[in-house]
Design a protein around this motif. Structure first.
Motif, PDB file in Angstrom:
ATOM      1  N   ILE A 225       0.720  -1.382  -0.072  1.00 60.79           N
ATOM      2  CA  ILE A 225      -0.189  -0.135   0.066  1.00 60.79           C
ATOM      3  C   ILE A 225       0.800   1.232  -0.169  1.00 60.79           C
ATOM      4  CG2 ILE A 225      -1.554   1.184   1.194  1.00 60.79           C
ATOM      5  CD1 ILE A 225      -2.685  -1.460   2.334  1.00 60.79           C
ATOM      6  N   ALA A 226       2.044   1.153   0.824  1.00 56.57           N
ATOM      7  CA  ALA A 226       2.914   2.427   0.749  1.00 56.57           C
ATOM      8  C   ALA A 226       3.422   2.778  -0.652  1.00 56.57           C
ATOM      9  CB  ALA A 226       4.040   1.956   1.621  1.00 56.57           C
ATOM     10  N   ILE A 227       3.883   1.632  -1.386  1.00 55.58           N
ATOM     11  CA  ILE A 227       4.455   2.094  -2.663  1.00 55.58           C
ATOM     12  C   ILE A 227       3.311   2.294  -3.629  1.00 55.58           C
ATOM     13  CG2 ILE A 227       4.785  -0.440  -3.324  1.00 55.58           C
ATOM     14  CD1 ILE A 227       6.925   2.368  -4.462  1.00 55.58           C
ATOM     15  N   LYS A 228       2.333   1.484  -3.480  1.00 57.18           N
ATOM     16  CA  LYS A 228       1.100   2.144  -4.320  1.00 57.18           C
ATOM     17  C   LYS A 228       0.674   3.524  -4.272  1.00 57.18           C
ATOM     18  CE  LYS A 228      -3.276   2.373  -2.680  1.00 57.18           C
ATOM     19  NZ  LYS A 228      -4.309   1.805  -1.526  1.00 57.18           N
ATOM     20  N   GLN A 229       0.932   4.179  -2.940  1.00 55.00           N
ATOM     21  CA  GLN A 229       0.624   5.458  -3.011  1.00 55.00           C
ATOM     22  C   GLN A 229       1.578   6.345  -3.399  1.00 55.00           C
ATOM     23  OE1 GLN A 229      -2.673   4.802  -2.572  1.00 55.00           O
ATOM     24  NE2 GLN A 229      -2.861   6.598  -1.333  1.00 55.00           N
ATOM     25  N   LEU A 230       3.036   5.887  -2.834  1.00 51.22           N
ATOM     26  CA  LEU A 230       4.118   6.972  -3.391  1.00 51.22           C
ATOM     27  C   LEU A 230       4.528   6.906  -4.979  1.00 51.22           C
ATOM     28  CD1 LEU A 230       6.021   6.006  -0.260  1.00 51.22           C
ATOM     29  CD2 LEU A 230       5.296   8.021  -0.818  1.00 51.22           C
ATOM     30  N   GLY A 231       4.154   5.642  -5.159  1.00 49.49           N
ATOM     31  CA  GLY A 231       4.722   5.604  -6.755  1.00 49.49           C
ATOM     32  C   GLY A 231       3.529   6.192  -7.633  1.00 49.49           C
ATOM     33  N   THR A 232       2.648   6.722  -7.383  1.00 54.73           N
ATOM     34  CA  THR A 232       1.507   7.155  -8.196  1.00 54.73           C
ATOM     35  C   THR A 232       1.009   5.853  -8.973  1.00 54.73           C
ATOM     36  OG1 THR A 232       2.964   7.817 -10.008  1.00 54.73           O
ATOM     37  CG2 THR A 232       1.948   9.668  -8.313  1.00 54.73           C
ATOM     38  N   ASN A 233       1.086   4.573  -8.277  1.00 56.75           N
ATOM     39  CA  ASN A 233       0.789   3.353  -8.939  1.00 56.75           C
ATOM     40  C   ASN A 233      -0.872   3.351  -8.656  1.00 56.75           C
ATOM     41  OD1 ASN A 233       3.141   1.802  -9.560  1.00 56.75           O
ATOM     42  ND2 ASN A 233       3.463   2.475  -7.592  1.00 56.75           N
ATOM     43  N   GLY A 234      -1.019   3.098  -7.415  1.00 59.31           N
ATOM     44  CA  GLY A 234      -2.747   3.290  -7.163  1.00 59.31           C
ATOM     45  C   GLY A 234      -3.429   1.741  -6.938  1.00 59.31           C
ATOM     46  N   GLY A 235      -2.846   0.783  -7.657  1.00 56.80           N
ATOM     47  CA  GLY A 235      -3.435  -0.478  -7.298  1.00 56.80           C
ATOM     48  C   GLY A 235      -3.475  -1.367  -6.044  1.00 56.80           C
ATOM     49  N   GLY A 236      -4.586  -1.236  -5.596  1.00 58.38           N
ATOM     50  CA  GLY A 236      -4.802  -1.790  -4.001  1.00 58.38           C
ATOM     51  C   GLY A 236      -4.601  -3.172  -3.832  1.00 58.38           C
ATOM     52  N   TRP A 237      -4.365  -3.348  -2.443  1.00 55.49           N
ATOM     53  CA  TRP A 237      -4.381  -5.092  -1.927  1.00 55.49           C
ATOM     54  C   TRP A 237      -5.573  -5.336  -2.156  1.00 55.49           C
ATOM     55  CZ3 TRP A 237      -0.052  -7.703  -0.732  1.00 55.49           C
ATOM     56  CH2 TRP A 237      -0.341  -9.176  -0.225  1.00 55.49           C
ATOM     57  N   PHE A 238      -6.533  -4.768  -1.629  1.00 57.68           N
ATOM     58  CA  PHE A 238      -8.036  -5.256  -1.596  1.00 57.68           C
ATOM     59  C   PHE A 238      -8.878  -4.549  -2.726  1.00 57.68           C
ATOM     60  CE2 PHE A 238      -6.570  -5.232   2.983  1.00 57.68           C
ATOM     61  CZ  PHE A 238      -6.670  -6.313   3.122  1.00 57.68           C
ATOM     62  N   GLY A 239      -9.867  -5.080  -2.889  1.00 52.87           N
ATOM     63  CA  GLY A 239     -10.642  -4.838  -4.200  1.00 52.87           C
ATOM     64  C   GLY A 239     -10.895  -3.464  -4.240  1.00 52.87           C
ATOM     65  N   VAL A 240     -11.643  -2.859  -3.025  1.00 55.77           N
ATOM     66  CA  VAL A 240     -11.880  -1.408  -2.953  1.00 55.77           C
ATOM     67  C   VAL A 240     -10.873  -0.586  -2.451  1.00 55.77           C
ATOM     68  CG1 VAL A 240     -14.299  -2.076  -2.451  1.00 55.77           C
ATOM     69  CG2 VAL A 240     -12.681  -1.655  -0.675  1.00 55.77           C
ATOM     70  N   ASN A 241      -9.665  -1.024  -2.800  1.00 57.54           N
ATOM     71  CA  ASN A 241      -8.502   0.117  -2.468  1.00 57.54           C
ATOM     72  C   ASN A 241      -8.509   0.518  -0.993  1.00 57.54           C
ATOM     73  OD1 ASN A 241      -6.455   2.132  -3.369  1.00 57.54           O
ATOM     74  ND2 ASN A 241      -6.885   1.164  -5.246  1.00 57.54           N
ATOM     75  N   SER A 242      -8.310   2.042  -1.042  1.00 58.67           N
ATOM     76  CA  SER A 242      -8.370   2.682   0.296  1.00 58.67           C
ATOM     77  C   SER A 242      -9.496   2.906   0.922  1.00 58.67           C
ATOM     78  CB  SER A 242      -7.234   3.845   0.371  1.00 58.67           C
ATOM     79  OG  SER A 242      -5.859   3.390   0.156  1.00 58.67           O
ATOM     80  N   ALA A 243     -10.507   2.436   0.353  1.00 52.85           N
ATOM     81  CA  ALA A 243     -11.930   2.674   0.909  1.00 52.85           C
ATOM     82  C   ALA A 243     -11.879   1.543   2.133  1.00 52.85           C
ATOM     83  CB  ALA A 243     -13.130   2.454   0.161  1.00 52.85           C
ATOM     84  N   HIS A 244     -11.325   0.417   1.971  1.00 50.55           N
ATOM     85  CA  HIS A 244     -11.230  -0.871   2.673  1.00 50.55           C
ATOM     86  C   HIS A 244     -10.475  -0.479   4.009  1.00 50.55           C
ATOM     87  CE1 HIS A 244     -10.423  -4.945   4.144  1.00 50.55           C
ATOM     88  NE2 HIS A 244     -11.109  -5.147   3.107  1.00 50.55           N
ATOM     89  N   PRO A 245     -11.497  -0.676   5.147  1.00 47.81           N
ATOM     90  CA  PRO A 245     -11.039  -0.324   6.491  1.00 47.81           C
ATOM     91  C   PRO A 245      -9.408  -0.951   6.903  1.00 47.81           C
ATOM     92  CG  PRO A 245     -12.774  -1.708   6.575  1.00 47.81           C
ATOM     93  CD  PRO A 245     -12.565  -1.526   5.166  1.00 47.81           C
ATOM     94  N   LEU A 246      -9.147  -1.994   6.312  1.00 41.87           N
ATOM     95  CA  LEU A 246      -7.871  -2.580   6.610  1.00 41.87           C
ATOM     96  C   LEU A 246      -6.579  -2.045   5.633  1.00 41.87           C
ATOM     97  CD1 LEU A 246      -8.253  -6.413   7.244  1.00 41.87           C
ATOM     98  CD2 LEU A 246      -8.053  -4.537   8.958  1.00 41.87           C
ATOM     99  N   GLU A 247      -7.011  -1.331   4.732  1.00 39.93           N
ATOM    100  CA  GLU A 247      -6.097  -0.625   4.001  1.00 39.93           C
ATOM    101  C   GLU A 247      -5.926   0.838   4.210  1.00 39.93           C
ATOM    102  OE1 GLU A 247      -6.159  -2.234   0.022  1.00 39.93           O
ATOM    103  OE2 GLU A 247      -5.114  -0.510  -0.870  1.00 39.93           O
ATOM    104  N   ASN A 248      -6.860   1.448   4.824  1.00 42.06           N
ATOM    105  CA  ASN A 248      -6.932   2.682   5.270  1.00 42.06           C
ATOM    106  C   ASN A 248      -7.582   2.875   6.556  1.00 42.06           C
ATOM    107  OD1 ASN A 248      -6.557   5.483   5.171  1.00 42.06           O
ATOM    108  ND2 ASN A 248      -8.051   5.839   3.239  1.00 42.06           N
ATOM    109  N   PRO A 249      -7.084   2.628   7.749  1.00 43.13           N
ATOM    110  CA  PRO A 249      -7.651   2.218   8.863  1.00 43.13           C
ATOM    111  C   PRO A 249      -8.532   3.570   9.483  1.00 43.13           C
ATOM    112  CG  PRO A 249      -5.701   1.193   8.838  1.00 43.13           C
ATOM    113  CD  PRO A 249      -5.710   2.191   7.797  1.00 43.13           C
TER     114      PRO A 249
END
Lengths: 571, 170
Positions: A225-249
């Motif tokens: 998740i750290a590199i997906k944000q920093l590298g302007t990648n954007g592909g999340g670990w979970f399906g809903v990306n950073s709306a997921h409560p574990l991806e963005n608590p």
């Protein structure tokens, strides 16, 4: 609500405050000066030695692009292979299946080109092995590729007359060891301590308080998740990306992740100023980008916090704003700000569902991706902006009746032709493919495909059109977010967006590098009173006008059919 | 480079994660020693004696995650919201339409939103007090205690936590 808007403003200010010193640091790293990450030196030497690279070897623009394209092709084959056979590889505790060839093609390309369009859901579509060895790996190297080609631009602007654009491998490796990796570690640790999972254990099964049996997906997510944000990648670990409560608590992690989206793209603008020693030019570029960015943010935050008028009509209390597709802990304002940040920078991660944005916000984020140069993706954002500069230089030249010049080099027909072609190509790809998709939906809804075109759209009418327009715009901008209601995991969408992804990535990289290669070779003309000053406010306004005119001419009709039409149907 | 980015880096983070709360596996919540859920993952609450969470596009099964992806002008979607409002009014007699906060009748982005807004908790107090036979002011005081404030972000109520606390309320 007011405190939420204050929150957004503070997040942005903090980002700029952090980006300035970071830009200075990046310029020092690439100039080969001493920095605090000097301890990485042995590691870099080791990498260069085992791969037989001489980091001091100079490259002209053709050699530079050759190195970049060769390694990218290699990664594509590597990525596709692992994705198709992921079910037979280790680290698959949830027993997920291999990807179909068309999905693997789309996924591998999409991560390779820094887009991260995801036609699968992370929980079931990937294994931990491919999450790490394909996704995380490509997130690092695609971002580093972007920064490395940007350095070719910097070098071309710095030198008076030269064939040397620097060494691709040198910039590539240092982008990872000195910039992306250290920052990712910091962000990942913050996430881990706020509840994002890091362990390799698979899904957990629990019985809830009310007695339902459910499963909870987990995995070593924080680092990715750290590199997906920093590298302007954007592909999340979970399906809903950073709306997921574990991806963005929580609200804090949301602030950290938002800053991570913007900080490197903004820092690179400042780095340009420090590296070529033209701080004023960088400031003008920053001002133009920020001007549009802030307008876009203001519009989106306004409409999202105001709520959906159709919900108002149902008679309930919509005080927190439009909450469909949003999370309570983040709130409407922070989600609106994120949506603009992520589309400005070609990041594409989301913390709320863009498909459910109100019409004007939806239109703004599409427009934002059409411009794709307000800070932009790491490295490539500046390349896109450079194309606008070339066109602005050309038009200004025509207005005053002189041969246009940029940074002491004559801009001639060849360079302007390349720039114009690239700008037109984006519009052609986006509108051409959207038209094709819309044609299929309208005239062949029942054709016997794996998924019938009639079943693609999750929403009827104007909004359905926006879903398709968004998808191709996102692919062309290498953004990766989507109006995710679109049924896009089938051959039509996997293949068409795959093609748009490749063209939308490599041509806008090849073109500016070619232009700068051609410009840098030319004789240097010293500045005179008659020279068009590109670091002036006037020229900044000129570039702004060019951006607005080109985008408006290219895209207004398409936007009118989708978001604008929906707006007038609702308000 | 592969080894650096795909092996060493995640292992380092996993190592650091071990000392974080929950040991990097996600923080769980237990009642009487039995795990009943994850603090950050929402659960389905449909019984009248519990606080309800938000509508979910995945029915709160955290094996996956999804939003509804409904557009703001979609007539089917607006009908769905209308049905949710009507159903809420049936289960909560005495509550007026304009008291229902939007988050209770709109689906979250993740389908796993663990929170509701404080207003969404207060509007359910009357129903819960009646069903459980507890004084209304006691339930209201419980909500007061369960509201989590952040400096700039929205205030929230964790639905799982408040329901566990509700079970313990005498």
């Amino acid at each position: 609500m007011n405190s939420e808007i204050t929150g957004v403003v503070l997040i942005f200010l903090l980002t700029v405050i952090l980006a300035y010193p970071l830009g200075k640091y990046i310029a020092r790293v690439f100039a080969g000066e001493k920095t605090i990450t000097g301890f990485m030196n042995p590691l870099e030497k080791f990498i260069f030695r085992i791969s037989g690279i001489n980091p001091r070897k100079s490259m002209n623009w053709k050699q530079f692009l050759k190195a970049m394209l060769t390694i990218n092709l290699l990664w594509l084959v590597y990525g596709m292979f692992l994705l198709i056979f992921q079910d037979k590889l280790p680290l698959n505790p949830d027993g997920n299946p291999g990807q179909t060839p068309d999905l693997a093609f789309n996924t591998a390309i999409s991560f390779l080109v820094n887009c991260n369009l995801q036609h699968y859901s992370g929980e079931s579509g990937l294994t931990y092995f491919t999450q790490l060895f394909v996704v995380t790996f490509l997130q690092f190297v695609s971002a580093a590729t972007g920064i490395a080609v940007m350095m070719a631009l910097f070098n071309g602007l710095k030198e008076k007359t030269s064939n040397n654009l620097g060494n691709f491998w040198n910039y590539f490796v240092k982008s990872i060891t000195r910039i992306l990796l250290p920052l990712s570690i910091i962000v990942a640790v913050i996430l881990a301590f706020n509840g994002t999972p890091t362990s390799y254990e698979g899904k957990d099964s629990i019985v809830t308080l009310q007695g339902d049996s459910v499963q909870v997906s987990r995995g070593p997510a924080a680092g990715m998740i750290a590199i997906k944000q920093l590298g302007t990648n954007g592909g999340g670990w979970f399906g809903v990306n950073s709306a997921h409560p574990l991806e963005n608590p929580n609200y804090l992690t949301n602030a950290v992740e938002t800053i991570s989206i913007l900080v490197i793209p903004i820092a690179l603008v400042f780095a340009l100023g420090f590296y070529i020693n033209k701080r004023k030019l960088a400031n003008v570029i920053f001002a133009v980008m920020t001007f549009l960015f802030v307008i876009f943010c203001a519009i989106t935050v306004y409409y999202e916090t105001k709520g959906n008028p159709a919900i108002d009509q149902l008679g309930i209390a919509q005080t927190a704003g439009s909450m469909e597709g949003k999370e309570v802990r983040l709130g409407a304002a922070a989600t609106a700000f994120w949506s603009v940040a992520t589309t400005s920078t070609s990041n594409g991660s989301v913390n709320g569902m863009h498909d459910s944005l109100t019409p004007v916000s939806g239109g703004v984020v599409i427009l934002d991706m059409m411009i794709n140069a307000l800070y932009g993706g790491v490295g490539v954002g500046l390349l896109n902006y450079f194309i606008f500069i070339i066109i602005a230089v050309f038009i200004s030249g025509l207005m005053v009746g002189r041969t246009p010049e940029f940074m002491g080099h004559k801009v001639e027909a060849r360079e302007v032709k390349i720039a114009a072609l690239v700008t037109l190509l984006s519009a052609f790809l986006i509108k051409g493919f959207t038209a094709l998709a819309a044609y299929m939906v309208a005239h062949h809804p029942d054709i016997a495909w794996q998924v019938k075109p009639g079943a693609w759209l999750n929403n009827p009418s104007y909004h359905g059109f926006s879903e398709m327009l968004y998808e191709f715009t996102s692919a062309n901008a290498n953004n990766g977010s989507g109006f995710e209601g679109l049924g896009d995991n089938n051959i039509f969408w996997n293949v068409t967006t795959g093609i748009v992804l490749i063209l939308g990535r490599y041509l806008p990289i090849i073109a500016p590098v070619a232009i700068i290669g051609l410009l840098a070779k030319k004789k240097f003309i010293p500045e005179s009173p008659g020279t068009l000053r590109t670091d002036s406010g006037t020229f900044g306004v000129m570039t702004l006008a060019v951006i607005i005119i080109i985008t408006a001419l290219s895209y207004l009709p398409a936007l009118a059919l989708g978001p604008l039409a929906e707006y007038f149907s609702l308000y | 480079m592969i080894i650096l980015c795909a092996v060493l880096y995640p292992l380092l983070i996993a190592g650091i994660g071990k000392v974080a709360p929950g040991g990097g596996k996600g923080e769980t919540v237990s009642v009487n020693g039995k795990v009943v859920g994850y603090e950050k993952i929402g659960q389905r609450f449909t019984n009248d004696n519990y606080f309800w969470g938000r509508p979910s596009a995945v029915d709160y099964n955290a094996a996956g995650s999804a939003g509804s992806n409904k557009g703001p002008s979609n007539p089917d979607y607006l009908q769905l919201v209308k049905d949710r409002i009507d159903s809420f009014l049936v289960h909560n007699p005495g509550i007026k339409k304009e008291e229902i906060p939007a988050d209770l009748v709109t689906a979250s982005g993740s389908g796993l939103d663990p929170h509701i807004s404080p207003a969404a908790a207060y509007v359910q107090v009357k129903r819960i007090a009646t069903v459980r036979g507890i004084a209304e002011n006691k339930v209201r005081a419980l909500v007061d205690r369960q509201v989590e404030k952040t400096v700039l972000g929205p205030s929230v109520v964790n639905v799982l936590k408040i329901n566990i606390a509700l079970d313990n309320l005498k």
